[in-house]
Design a protein around this motif. Structure first.
Motif, short mmCIF file in Angstrom:
data_model
loop_
_atom_site.label_atom_id
_atom_site.label_comp_id
_atom_site.label_asym_id
_atom_site.label_seq_id
_atom_site.Cartn_x
_atom_site.Cartn_y
_atom_site.Cartn_z
N VAL A 196 0.84 -1.21 0.00
CA VAL A 196 0.00 0.00 0.00
C VAL A 196 0.87 1.25 0.00
N VAL A 197 1.89 1.25 0.87
CA VAL A 197 2.75 2.44 0.97
C VAL A 197 3.44 2.72 -0.36
N SER A 198 3.85 1.67 -1.05
CA SER A 198 4.56 1.86 -2.31
C SER A 198 3.60 2.00 -3.49
N GLY A 199 2.31 2.05 -3.19
CA GLY A 199 1.32 2.16 -4.25
C GLY A 199 1.38 0.98 -5.20
N GLY A 200 1.74 -0.14 -4.69
CA GLY A 200 1.80 -1.35 -5.51
C GLY A 200 3.06 -1.47 -6.34
N GLN A 201 3.95 -0.46 -6.20
CA GLN A 201 5.18 -0.50 -6.98
C GLN A 201 6.21 -1.49 -6.40
N TRP A 202 6.21 -1.56 -5.04
CA TRP A 202 7.23 -2.38 -4.41
C TRP A 202 6.66 -3.74 -4.01
N GLY A 203 7.32 -4.74 -4.39
CA GLY A 203 7.01 -6.07 -3.86
C GLY A 203 5.91 -6.80 -4.58
N GLY A 204 5.27 -6.15 -5.54
CA GLY A 204 4.15 -6.80 -6.22
C GLY A 204 4.52 -8.15 -6.83
#
Lengths: 271, 304
Positions: A196-204
């Motif tokens: 959530v914090v990365s707006g779905g950019q990180w770790g997806g």
């Protein structure tokens, strides 16, 4: 390695739990919860009685994921540190037994007790439901029982590892509780928070792999992906690639969760 | 039988055992005494192979149980020769006395056939089927001793073995040790009750600050310490002065008058001369006792 020594220690641990009615108590808890969920799980929707194996297993997974890790951690946290603190470890180690044999014996005896109570508790419910289940449903229910046993064995392995590292029982119990909180409550929140914090950019993309770092999640995925109807109930199913969701692969991951903490415990205990 | 050479055990800056050499001969009852923290228990654990040595080595029957590279040889064969009774033995409360022996016999890989005989030997036949949680401290200690005797061990390590035993049980315990000694069993024993072991051990080592301060028979340690002897001379009070006069020319120490006897302290080399002088008093001496320094005196002499 002498298996007779492992069997002697394992036998004592197992029969201790039978004798002090630990196995009976845990089996009854599982039976009571499973029966309640099977027959009254839909009471909020205004109906009672058994509906489907998929819904029952989905509800049981939610229960088991909290309960079994807790029971396994409580069962195993003092396996070694308890003997050390009571003063009986020296006597045991003065016998013709290696430290690894003692550790394995302890683990296998406790794992046997946990597996027996799990199979007895859920198995009894399976027998009660069997008249209403077809072969495929029985197979799924058996898979759920097996994965529950694996989940218990994985957390028991972690508990035994803690028990080797901890300086005393108090610290071991504190660490066991912390471990339960981490794997059962915090781990998924951390992953979701990161997403959530990365707006779905990180770790997806790595998310499915990160889930494998938690035996509770492996258990959940094992059961979710075995059932078509249940899969749709979980959002995680959409991010988990089917190639990773093979039950044999997930079974291997669970086996690694059993073997690795035990191997670390054996390494530390030998030092 | 048991040989320790240059054994050190360090816990950080603490030298729990600091260069110990020991030889325990086959068939002897060997005492290991010292204050708390002297290094006895650490030495015991290293001899049993429970903890590694920092330096040096320990061999039992030629097989290294602790030393550089750890134990070698068949450690199981060595362990099967050993019986161990830990201090404040902790057994499993939920097992009965008989089940306790069955469990340890299985672990030791020895026959179960002797279990009942061992329980009888330590006076626990009546409690064989009672849970250990119902045992008194003394009964637990006796069960621990029975456990140590499983498989007819050739070497026994007994750490404070009479803790919690009543006087009758202590006497029975040492009677069993005498029989074991007759069978050629080697025994290493620690005890804080020095009076109890001074007449029973063949040799002993006094440990202090992680070192062996002295080692030998009780008598040789007395002589080495050169502590004075005490004579207890029973005479009538009116003859006290005659005794003082007879001993006046001898190198004796304190002469103390009590109600019905005189206590005379003297060095060992003056012992025969004192006896000869008292013999000249011609019937005035009603009784005579010679008291060697106790093991406690010897112990404090070496350990302080």
């Amino acid at each position: 390695m002498e298996f007779a020594q492992i069997a002697t220690v394992a036998g004592k641990e197992f029969w201790d739990r039978i004798r002090n009615r630990w196995v009976l108590a845990v089996a009854l808890v599982f039976t009571a919860f499973a029966l309640s969920i099977a027959y009254f799980g839909a009471a909020q929707q205004g109906t009672v009685g058994f509906r489907s194996i998929e819904v029952t297993i989905a509800s049981l997974v939610s229960l088991v994921i909290y309960l079994i890790p807790l029971i396994a951690l409580v069962l195993g946290f003092d396996a070694i540190v308890g003997e050390r603190e009571r003063g009986s470890l020296d006597l045991l180690l003065s016998m013709p037994i290696t430290r690894v044999e003692l550790l394995l014996g302890k683990y296998l005896g406790l794992a046997g007790a946990l597996a027996f109570s799990t199979v007895a508790g859920f198995g009894l419910v399976g027998l009660v439901l069997s008249a209403q289940l077809d072969l495929a449903a029985l197979f799924h229910y058996f898979g759920f029982m097996l994965s529950s046993v694996l989940l218990g064995c994985a957390f028991l392995s972690l508990a035994v590892m803690l028990s080797v590292f901890a300086a005393d029982r108090t610290r071991a119990s504190g660490l066991a509780i912390a471990m339960w909180f981490f794997f059962v409550l915090i781990f998924d929140l951390l992953l979701l928070g990161a997403l959530v914090v990365s707006g779905g950019q990180w770790g997806g993309e790595v998310m499915p792999y990160l889930l494998l770092l938690n035996p509770a999640d492996v258990f959940r995925i094992l059961n979710i992906f075995a059932l078509e109807d249940v899969r749709t109930l979980y959002g995680l199913a959409t991010v988990f690639p089917p190639t990773l969701a093979r039950s044999d692969l997930l079974g291997l991951v669970m086996a690694a969760w059993i073997a690795l903490p035990l191997a670390i415990a054996a390494w530390r205990f030998r030092k | 039988m048991i040989v320790a050479r240059g054994v050190h055990k360090h816990y950080g800056a603490i030298h729990a055992v600091d260069g110990v050499d020991l030889d325990v001969r086959a068939g002897e009852l060997f005492g290991l005494i010292g204050h708390n923290g002297a290094g006895k228990s650490t030495m015991f654990k290293m001899m049993l192979g429970l903890i590694p040595v920092t330096a040096g080595e320990i061999r039992i029957d030629g097989a290294m149980v602790a030393g550089h590279g750890g134990a070698n040889g068949d450690f199981r064969a060595v362990r099967r020769k050993i019986g161990y009774l830990p201090e404040n033995v902790v057994l499993y409360d939920n097992l009965t006395g008989l089940e306790t022996l069955q469990f340890f016999a299985r672990l030791k890989g020895v026959s179960q056939a002797d279990n009942h005989a061992l329980l009888e030997r330590v006076g626990l036949t009546h409690a064989a089927r009672r849970r250990v949680r119902e045992y008194s401290k003394g009964m637990r200690q006796r069960l621990g001793f029975a456990q140590a005797l499983l498989g007819k061990p050739r070497i026994l390590f007994l750490d404070e073995p009479t803790t919690g035993l009543d006087p009758e049980a202590i006497r029975g315990f040492y009677a069993i040790l005498r029989r074991l000694k007759g069978d050629g069993v080697t025994m290493v024993i620690t005890s804080h009750i020095l009076a109890e072991i001074q007449e029973r051990v063949d040799r002993l080592a006094i440990m202090a600050a992680g070192k062996v301060q002295a080692c030998g028979t009780v008598q040789s340690l007395r002589e080495q310490m050169d502590l004075p002897l005490w004579f207890s001379v029973r005479v009538a009070p009116e003859d006290f002065e005659a005794v003082r006069a007879a001993l006046g020319h001898l190198p004796v120490g304190a002469i103390e008058a009590h109600d019905d006897h005189i206590a005379v302290q003297c060095r060992r080399e003056a012992k025969m001369a004192v006896i000869a002088a008292l013999a000249t008093l011609d019937g005035k001496v009603r009784d005579l006792g010679v008291h060697e320094p106790s093991l406690e005196d010897v112990f404090f002499g070496f350990s302080d």
